[in-house]
Scaffold this active site. Sequence first.
Site, PDB file in Angstrom:
ATOM      1  N   GLY A   1       0.808  -1.203   0.000  1.00 37.49           N
ATOM      2  CA  GLY A   1       0.000   0.000   0.000  1.00 37.49           C
ATOM      3  C   GLY A   1       0.844   1.255   0.000  1.00 37.49           C
ATOM      4  O   GLY A   1       1.967   1.265   0.506  1.00 37.49           O
TER       5      GLY A   1
ATOM      6  N   GLY B   1       1.691   5.227   1.092  1.00 38.57           N
ATOM      7  CA  GLY B   1       1.675   5.869   2.401  1.00 38.57           C
ATOM      8  C   GLY B   1       2.858   5.503   3.264  1.00 38.57           C
ATOM      9  O   GLY B   1       2.987   5.995   4.383  1.00 38.57           O
TER      10      GLY B   1
ATOM     11  N   ASP C   1      -1.436  -8.027   1.161  1.00 39.15           N
ATOM     12  CA  ASP C   1      -0.207  -8.186   0.396  1.00 39.15           C
ATOM     13  C   ASP C   1       0.104  -9.659   0.155  1.00 39.15           C
ATOM     14  O   ASP C   1       0.468 -10.059  -0.961  1.00 39.15           O
ATOM     15  CB  ASP C   1       0.961  -7.528   1.134  1.00 39.15           C
ATOM     16  CG  ASP C   1       0.841  -6.016   1.194  1.00 39.15           C
ATOM     17  OD1 ASP C   1       0.105  -5.455   0.368  1.00 39.15           O
ATOM     18  OD2 ASP C   1       1.478  -5.405   2.065  1.00 39.15           O
TER      19      ASP C   1
ATOM     20  N   HIS D   1      -0.623   0.986   9.790  1.00 43.46           N
ATOM     21  CA  HIS D   1      -1.925   1.338   9.216  1.00 43.46           C
ATOM     22  C   HIS D   1      -2.898   1.764  10.308  1.00 43.46           C
ATOM     23  O   HIS D   1      -4.105   1.626  10.161  1.00 43.46           O
ATOM     24  CB  HIS D   1      -2.527   0.149   8.444  1.00 43.46           C
ATOM     25  CG  HIS D   1      -1.647  -0.373   7.365  1.00 43.46           C
ATOM     26  ND1 HIS D   1      -1.399  -1.714   7.186  1.00 43.46           N
ATOM     27  CD2 HIS D   1      -0.945   0.271   6.414  1.00 43.46           C
ATOM     28  CE1 HIS D   1      -0.572  -1.876   6.167  1.00 43.46           C
ATOM     29  NE2 HIS D   1      -0.289  -0.685   5.676  1.00 43.46           N
TER      30      HIS D   1
ATOM     31  N   ASP E   1       8.342  33.893  16.536  1.00 44.22           N
ATOM     32  CA  ASP E   1       8.559  32.465  16.375  1.00 44.22           C
ATOM     33  C   ASP E   1       8.470  31.701  17.685  1.00 44.22           C
ATOM     34  O   ASP E   1       8.819  30.521  17.756  1.00 44.22           O
ATOM     35  CB  ASP E   1       9.905  32.195  15.700  1.00 44.22           C
ATOM     36  CG  ASP E   1      11.069  32.830  16.452  1.00 44.22           C
ATOM     37  OD1 ASP E   1      10.824  33.412  17.524  1.00 44.22           O
ATOM     38  OD2 ASP E   1      12.207  32.731  15.967  1.00 44.22           O
ATOM     39  N   GLY E   2       8.012  32.378  18.747  1.00 40.79           N
ATOM     40  CA  GLY E   2       7.701  31.682  19.990  1.00 40.79           C
ATOM     41  C   GLY E   2       8.865  31.443  20.922  1.00 40.79           C
ATOM     42  O   GLY E   2       8.699  30.790  21.950  1.00 40.79           O
TER      43      GLY E   2
ATOM     44  N   THR F   1      18.076  36.748  19.073  1.00 36.53           N
ATOM     45  CA  THR F   1      18.226  38.194  18.943  1.00 36.53           C
ATOM     46  C   THR F   1      18.246  38.886  20.292  1.00 36.53           C
ATOM     47  O   THR F   1      19.045  39.805  20.536  1.00 36.53           O
ATOM     48  CB  THR F   1      17.081  38.765  18.081  1.00 36.53           C
ATOM     49  OG1 THR F   1      17.090  38.121  16.804  1.00 36.53           O
ATOM     50  CG2 THR F   1      17.232  40.261  17.900  1.00 36.53           C
TER      51      THR F   1
END
Length: 586
Positions: free
Chosen positions: A57, A59, A116, A225, A416-417, A460
């Site tokens: 399959g 995925g 399969d 799956h 950006d947290g 920063t």
Amino acid sequence: MSTKHFSNDASAIVAAALRASTYTNPSLALSPSQKTVILCDDDGPSQHAVALLSGGGSGHEPSFAGFVGRGFLSAAVAGSVFASPSAEQVFRALKVLGAKQPDRSILVVIMNYTGDVLHFGMAVEKARAEGIKVEQLVVGDDVGVGRKRGGRIGRRGLAGTVLVQKIAAAAAAQGASLDDVRKIASQVADNTATVGASLAHVHVPGREIVPDELGQDIEIGMGIHNEEGFGRVKTDLSGLVSTMLKQLLDQSDADRAYINVAPSDEIVVMVNNLGGISVLEQGAITTEVVEQLATTYKLTPTRLLSGTYMTSLNGMGFSITILKVADKSFVSLLDAPADAAGWSPPVRPENWQRGIDTSKSRDIPDAPPSETEDDNSPPSNLTIDSQLAASRLAAGLSSLIAAEAQITKYDTLVGDGDCGLCLKTGAEAVLSHIQSSPSSDAIRLVRSIAHVVENSMDGTSGALYAIFINALASGLQQSAASSGKQQVTPQIWAEALKAALASLAKYTPAQPGDRTVVDALAPFVETLSTTLSLQSAVDAARKGCESTKGMEASLGRSVYVSVEGWNSCPDPGAYGLVKFLEGLLQ
């Protein structure tokens, strides 16, 4: 329908992904109607006697189309997402491989899933009936579901299948016969064990998203799956890896003791990303696996593979595979070159001669720390009440630390947290420093704080504060040079702060109105200079911070954020500074 994919047509995604395999590796060809990828330039006098075919399959990419290439699979047949290809698809692929060289044999290596096994098995029997010499090997390496639950179906096929295919393909590329290739593939499969874990169920494109009932649980042994596994737990990474390794290696667990590995045995370890784990977290998982193997089981991998080999779409999980090196050829065949776009091999074989060292004895020694003021440096003539200074600073730093969650919330909206954590980390380091070694020398104190900030704060904010505090020390030094020994006065602090603000302007163009920390810092410094009142200066800083609400950013990451974000909160850096300054008043 609620979806979380860029493309929600599952059939179109499969077709496009297969097509992409021919773009990333031009030696491949595609049969769109049969969803089959095949190596098209392996004929000729150098062609080996055994071809390898796999599939299943979709995925699970890069499995299996991503492993088609010289030295690996000869062809791969794809089904729909999580669904086996049909027997007709597989049969046609076998016929294509058989037709390329009439006396060539084929080994089919698939995972142990019912669809399969049935479809590939049917195709194998049809191919045999037409005179094609073909054998099939079904790999079941899962230990998450033990013998009792597996019953007559047996173990599920997981990422260990990739190791079986790679080693078998390398043997075929070296000219081994079909019997020998199948034999070594079977031997590898018999010595392979895999277990996976996931934070959530995966989502198939085109299907409606439903709440995941896993919640805060981790499912151990979940199939690729979404099938259930061993069970659900609440634990940290260390506890999770400990449980997974125990399922792989504990011989007292008769239900799962499929391989028996002693400290004297060589092993290959694969840490496989199921699709949704960041590379950063993958690294942390890999380190935990290797170090627990060393400390708990006295095992050091001969080869270590960490990456994405067999996924479950966007699965938020990983699997651990252990291959016991029952035959020395396993390692050399794993090292053999493979020209497949999806294969991420270990580093070059010669690099493994050193082996993995979990004792950290190969760590590079830390460089000598940069110079900073210490008790042996000449004292300045500016003194300060060390206890009062430590108390005031502690109150300010504690106020900043307590505000971390709110700062982070604001920065998540407009940045950006990372601002809250960055400020908290620096504040905690400075707090620890002043509590352990407060100084009555004002310049020494400020320079030592600057040194701590340099070494504890990144981002920063860290750079801005380090520049400003170093410049503050320089401003105090100028005052010290022009006067005799004295205690620092509000006037001296104000002048040094003005000098520090001017120095900061050399390195950042930020001005009030740009929606940065300067919107709070500048009014604080200016008001203190004119009034010498800390209360008035803090009030001015608070007012400057409030003015950033709704202000359009012209510097920093907030430039890229929509106006909705600006309207809902102040600048996070300015807010953090105000919380520190407010603490000084306590």
